[in-house]
Design a protein around this motif. Structure first.
Motif, PDB file in Angstrom:
ATOM      1  N   LEU A 231       0.829  -1.203   0.000  1.00 14.46           N
ATOM      2  CA  LEU A 231       0.000   0.000   0.000  1.00 14.46           C
ATOM      3  C   LEU A 231       0.866   1.257   0.000  1.00 14.46           C
ATOM      4  N   VAL A 232       1.915   1.240   0.807  1.00 10.88           N
ATOM      5  CA  VAL A 232       2.818   2.392   0.883  1.00 10.88           C
ATOM      6  C   VAL A 232       3.491   2.648  -0.459  1.00 10.88           C
ATOM      7  N   ARG A 233       3.983   1.592  -1.087  1.00 11.34           N
ATOM      8  CA  ARG A 233       4.666   1.760  -2.380  1.00 11.34           C
ATOM      9  C   ARG A 233       3.685   2.261  -3.441  1.00 11.34           C
ATOM     10  N   ASP A 234       2.440   1.800  -3.387  1.00  9.85           N
ATOM     11  CA  ASP A 234       1.430   2.277  -4.343  1.00  9.85           C
ATOM     12  C   ASP A 234       1.187   3.775  -4.162  1.00  9.85           C
ATOM     13  N   LYS A 235       1.060   4.215  -2.919  1.00 13.00           N
ATOM     14  CA  LYS A 235       0.779   5.629  -2.643  1.00 13.00           C
ATOM     15  C   LYS A 235       1.965   6.510  -3.012  1.00 13.00           C
ATOM     16  N   LEU A 236       3.180   5.984  -2.859  1.00 13.65           N
ATOM     17  CA  LEU A 236       4.366   6.766  -3.215  1.00 13.65           C
ATOM     18  C   LEU A 236       4.493   6.954  -4.727  1.00 13.65           C
ATOM     19  N   SER A 237       3.820   6.113  -5.493  1.00 13.39           N
ATOM     20  CA  SER A 237       3.936   6.175  -6.955  1.00 13.39           C
ATOM     21  C   SER A 237       2.943   7.135  -7.595  1.00 13.39           C
ATOM     22  N   ILE A 238       2.039   7.718  -6.792  1.00 18.92           N
ATOM     23  CA  ILE A 238       1.053   8.644  -7.347  1.00 18.92           C
ATOM     24  C   ILE A 238       1.272  10.043  -6.789  1.00 18.92           C
ATOM     25  N   ASN A 239       0.781  11.028  -7.510  1.00 20.59           N
ATOM     26  CA  ASN A 239       0.945  12.408  -7.084  1.00 20.59           C
ATOM     27  C   ASN A 239      -0.079  12.781  -6.008  1.00 20.59           C
ATOM     28  N   GLY A 240       0.225  13.858  -5.276  1.00 17.22           N
ATOM     29  CA  GLY A 240      -0.730  14.393  -4.319  1.00 17.22           C
ATOM     30  C   GLY A 240      -0.485  13.928  -2.893  1.00 17.22           C
ATOM     31  N   VAL A 241      -1.437  14.257  -2.038  1.00 14.39           N
ATOM     32  CA  VAL A 241      -1.366  13.911  -0.616  1.00 14.39           C
ATOM     33  C   VAL A 241      -2.131  12.615  -0.366  1.00 14.39           C
ATOM     34  N   SER A 242      -1.464  11.678   0.269  1.00 10.04           N
ATOM     35  CA  SER A 242      -2.094  10.419   0.687  1.00 10.04           C
ATOM     36  C   SER A 242      -1.911  10.262   2.186  1.00 10.04           C
ATOM     37  N   VAL A 243      -2.903   9.690   2.841  1.00  9.82           N
ATOM     38  CA  VAL A 243      -2.828   9.478   4.282  1.00  9.82           C
ATOM     39  C   VAL A 243      -3.163   8.026   4.590  1.00  9.82           C
TER      40      VAL A 243
END
Length: 517
Positions: free
Chosen positions: A494-506
């Motif tokens: 999940l972390v690697r997926d969120k790091l691959s997209i732009n913007g703010v993720s929480v």
């Protein structure tokens, strides 16, 4: 101290208990505080012993704590703010303005310093805030002085219409001594002190002029003539003297008594403004003067120009915490202009590691963060203990609530690790800015609903507020140790997926605190 009536001697109480009795006798009506060493113990004691009609409010932010106290002040209620030394940084904004704005009923800030850095991110000295904000600072040395300082601080706050700081330390809280407590203390005026709106007839510049012309002389007079200052003059043949303040004054008293030394001793209680006339007179009477203080060379730096002053700046004493044997060594080296005894720099290897709890449910999360091989912004709290070996998870940690704001500045999307308390303290402001400015950052909120580093206080649930701010929010339950292996792989993906997209993720990672479960 303004007193009428009889006085009651109380035998063998601690500095912490002295604060409590002074609080009661000053008729304080509101206590606010933010958890942190060494003031958590003070707030816990107040909560346990104060009557139910005196609110004791744990706040998530020191700025808010002082602002609430100022609100009580303008409505005629005396208020007390408890903060550790780093919290003084956070509340400095309203503090500085309150001085020239003026207040109503007395406001006293009890600042808990941490000489030796037992449980803090730095070793700063709260006395400097007296100069920054131009307020009085009391630095008591024993329980009786602590009681008297708090009583007088409220009186001075009301007569000058400014907040006042009383500085304490962990050792002062625990020190035992006899306190003289009055059974009839004047609370300033017959009626409650309230805010005088006539100050608004002045411009902002006029308020500052009013302070320096009408108020500052009162503070200088307090420093020069305070009955809380103690001066013990040795025999006329004594060529050396000691100037001290705070808890180290007690150590000096004990040492001079034990060794039967012919050394004069000037123990300051009001250290801001400094009583320069009193200091000049004392210095001129001696060939050499040693300044004994914690943590910084606050007094010494102001008088070192005199040339015959020894202390931290000359190497006779170490910066930070002071011990009795160090004072003795300094006295033995009075004949030297410089001493090089204190050149040791503490390392984690030498002191011993202070890592996370061995059974902390978040340990696999920190190990996963280490393996990401990117910059990780940490936060004050548990995550800061993951920075040294063996975890080496977070790379930086500047302040409580700073992780998200720090990660905003990284050159590519990375991770900000923040606890639920850090988020509510001030981290939420960083999140607002990240969303508003369209930055790329992954926020991992390690949520155990507990301020674990400061005594296990409960924390507010900001999940709803975070979801209202950010479209990309995932809540990840991580509470079953038996499933940790499978769950950490899922979380890493999940972390690697969120790091691959732009913007703010929480990502909210939720697990119980094993220490306060």
């Amino acid at each position: 101290m303004n007193q009428t009536g009889s006085e009651i001697g109380i035998s063998e109480i601690t500095g912490l208990e002295a604060l409590y009795f002074a609080l009661i006798d000053s008729k304080v009506e509101l206590v606010t505080g933010v958890a942190g060493f060494p003031v958590t113990a003070v707030m816990n004691y107040f909560e346990k012993n104060l009557a139910s009609d005196i609110p004791t409010l744990w706040m998530t932010n020191e700025k808010v704590a002082l602002e609430a106290a100022l609100g009580a002040s303008v409505s005629g209620k005396r208020s007390l703010v408890l903060t550790k030394h780093v919290g003084m940084n956070v509340l400095s904004d309203p503090l500085v303005t309150a001085v020239t704005h003026t207040i109503g009923a007395g406001v006293v800030i009890v600042a808990g310093d941490d000489p030796g850095v037992r449980a803090s991110q730095n070793e700063q000295d709260s006395r400097w805030y007296g100069e920054v904000a131009e307020v009085a600072v009391f630095d008591p040395s024993n329980p009786d002085a602590t009681y008297s300082s708090l009583i007088r601080a409220f009186e001075l706050s009301e007569s000058t219409k400014t907040p006042v700081i009383v500085r304490i330390t962990d050792r002062l809280e625990k020190t035992i001594g006899t306190v003289t407590r009055s059974d009839d203390i004047k609370t300033g005026t017959e009626a409650k002190a309230t805010f005088d709106r006539s100050i608004w007839k002045l411009t902002m510049r006029g308020k500052h002029q009013h302070f320096h012309i009408n108020v500052q002389p009162l503070l200088v007079d307090e420093a020069e003539n305070s009955p809380l200052t103690r001066s013990v003059k040795a025999s006329k043949t004594s060529k050396i003297g000691i100037i001290s303040s705070g808890y180290p004054s007690l150590l000096v008293d004990e040492l001079l008594s034990e060794k039967q030394l012919e050394v004069s001793h000037l123990s300051l209680n009001v250290v801001c403004p400094l009583p320069l006339r009193k200091l000049r007179d004392f210095i001129s009477d001696h060939e050499k003067v040693l300044v004994v203080e914690e943590s910084e060379a606050f007094i010494e730096s102001h008088i070192s120009i005199c040339g015959n002053v020894l202390g931290k700046m000359t190497g006779h004493l170490p910066y930070g915490r002071i011990e009795k044997e160090q004072i003795a060594l300094a006295i033995e080296n009075f004949d030297k202009d410089k001493v090089t005894e204190y050149t040791f720099i503490e390392t984690i290897k030498g002191r011993g590691s202070r890592s996370l709890c061995e059974d902390c449910l978040f340990l696999p999360v920190y190990r996963m963060l280490h393996d990401l091989n990117i910059l990780i912004a940490g936060d004050m709290g548990c995550s800061i203990r993951s920075a040294p070996a063996p975890l080496e998870a977070v790379d930086v940690g500047f302040a409580l609530g700073a992780a998200i704001s720090t990660a905003i500045g990284f050159d590519k999307k990375s991770v900000a690790v923040i606890g639920d308390f850090g988020l509510s303290h001030s981290g939420i402001v960083g999140l607002i800015n990240a969303v508003e400015t369209g930055r790329d950052v992954l926020v991992m909120v390690l949520d155990n609903r507990t301020a674990a580093m400061t005594g296990g206080q409960s924390t507010p649930d900001l999940t709803g507020a975070v979801k209202a701010l950010c479209d990309d929010v995932t809540v990840f339950e991580f509470n079953d140790p038996e499933l940790a292996g499978d769950r950490i792989k899922e979380l890493e993906g999940l972390v690697r997926d969120k790091l691959s997209i732009n913007g703010v993720s929480v990502i909210y990672v939720r697990a119980d605190c094993v220490l306060y479960k």
